[in-house]
Design an enzyme around this catalytic site. Sequence first.
Site, short mmCIF file in Angstrom:
data_model
loop_
_atom_site.label_atom_id
_atom_site.label_comp_id
_atom_site.label_asym_id
_atom_site.label_seq_id
_atom_site.Cartn_x
_atom_site.Cartn_y
_atom_site.Cartn_z
N ASP A 1 -11.00 -17.55 31.50
CA ASP A 1 -10.28 -16.51 32.24
C ASP A 1 -11.07 -16.15 33.51
O ASP A 1 -12.18 -15.63 33.42
CB ASP A 1 -10.11 -15.28 31.36
CG ASP A 1 -9.16 -14.26 31.94
OD1 ASP A 1 -9.07 -14.18 33.19
OD2 ASP A 1 -8.50 -13.54 31.18
N HIS B 1 -5.84 -16.66 33.02
CA HIS B 1 -5.49 -15.25 32.85
C HIS B 1 -3.98 -15.13 32.76
O HIS B 1 -3.26 -15.30 33.75
CB HIS B 1 -6.02 -14.42 34.03
CG HIS B 1 -5.89 -12.95 33.83
ND1 HIS B 1 -6.72 -12.23 32.98
CD2 HIS B 1 -5.04 -12.05 34.36
CE1 HIS B 1 -6.38 -10.96 33.01
NE2 HIS B 1 -5.36 -10.82 33.84
#
Length: 511
Positions: free
Chosen positions: A379, A410
């Site tokens: 992420d 993400h």
Amino acid sequence: MLEWLVALCIVILVVLIWPGSKYFGTESPPGALLQGLGIPQQAVRDKTGRCVSEREGRDGARADEEARTVALICKPSALANYLLKHCRTFSHYSPRVGWTWRASAFLQSAYEACWPYDSPVQFVRDNLQLSDDGLVALDWAVPSYQKRRRTSSHSTSPILLIIPNSFGKITRNVLKLCEAALAHGYLPAVFNRRSHNNTPLTTLKLQQFGDPADLREAVRYIRHRQPAGRLYAVSESSGSGLLLSYLGECGSSSYVTAAVCLSPMFRCQSWFENGLCWPLQWALVLYQKICLSRYRTVLGETIKTDSLFSSCSLRSLEEALFCQTGPEGPAPSAAAAATGSSGSTNTSGTWEAYWERNEPLRDVDEVAIPVLSVCARDDPVRGDTHSTIPLELFETNPHFFLLLTDRGGHCGFSTQSEGSGAGAFSAAGSPAAPSRGTNWSHRALLEFFRATTDFFAAEERAKQLAARRRGLGGGSGGRFFRHRSVSTCKRVPACSHNIHAIYNWQRSYTR
């Protein structure tokens, strides 16, 4: 047009500055995910229950690959074993790899956040006036073919409350989640904070990062409007701070059956302080300034708008909004006055006090429902896995479950089989099975909701059966009921929104 320009600038910066190997990497060795977290592979399998036994009939190489791609980290419990047995999506994740832009954590994250999406759903807005005369909005998603815009209050369909990111951006990910939820029979409702997504700002008060007061009133309205349906909640990105704060403050009175956090932020103060890479931070700060610019004049009565619109970081912007008490800034403390320093240049004390009230995990021990967090190791927004994910929370608290994937970015989680089709409704105008373009994270959360609901129903049936056996069994109580008709026994209410029934299992499933 501005969103397209920002997205294009970010893509160009990434391609020119950052080495391609960081994003378009190939497969990592089996077990790299677990070793990178400092957790032995066998230990995680033990924590996730019957991880090995569920894959005994599969090919060994494929089992190793699945164990490396995604792991369920949680405290062993009856519910955890049930999820492992019935949520097949948890172990069926094949992320994009190789030389394709969808394999890039940064690019697929930017794509889900900024790229437009031609969704077959439309929204019907309810503006809710709060107790302090402020306004928040609930956008109810309905398919475009539906003639009746309002749902009957007698509907027993489950409600899915969606909390977007804290910046108010309705992303492609949220729209696709609404589409998938409608296809599964849910009634999706998107919660918009004050001034977000064209919600009028009627007071000089903005909602703080983790203040659940407005969300609490919105949930009460949903319970009043749809009293017969179960309530589920999903948060996206930084919106998880509001959801976790609400669940912690309300405890067993949250009226939520289960919740999911997609790519959540757990340690939010640290996230604001350490900041993101400058292209991402610049884009987020610019977007928030554009949204607040329409209220520049009225906000000048309570905050210093000059420092607000000259902010260059997320922390300075948050401080300008919530850590100042007027257009002249906060009054200097006694220590500051003694040294001759200005209170407006030293707001660390105010900043710390702000996060004491708004840190999402401040009341995490009071959460009384199952909460699933879906996170990716790569992420680019959340940051380093070691310092941003509280693994000890999931290993010790039976209410929290973590799906940790090797790839996904993400709120991305792009898969090999993901198509480009957007139709989740049949041509005849009725809901159909979701298309292959449905995000893996959306399939996982919908399966999680179904499994937890089935588990709770089975627990309740077992409890009623045990009570019936005790009442109709041997002893004086049994002889008393033997001469009575069974129909005279008081029946347990079967209403799905009975809050006492919902939380009857909070102790049993943690065993």
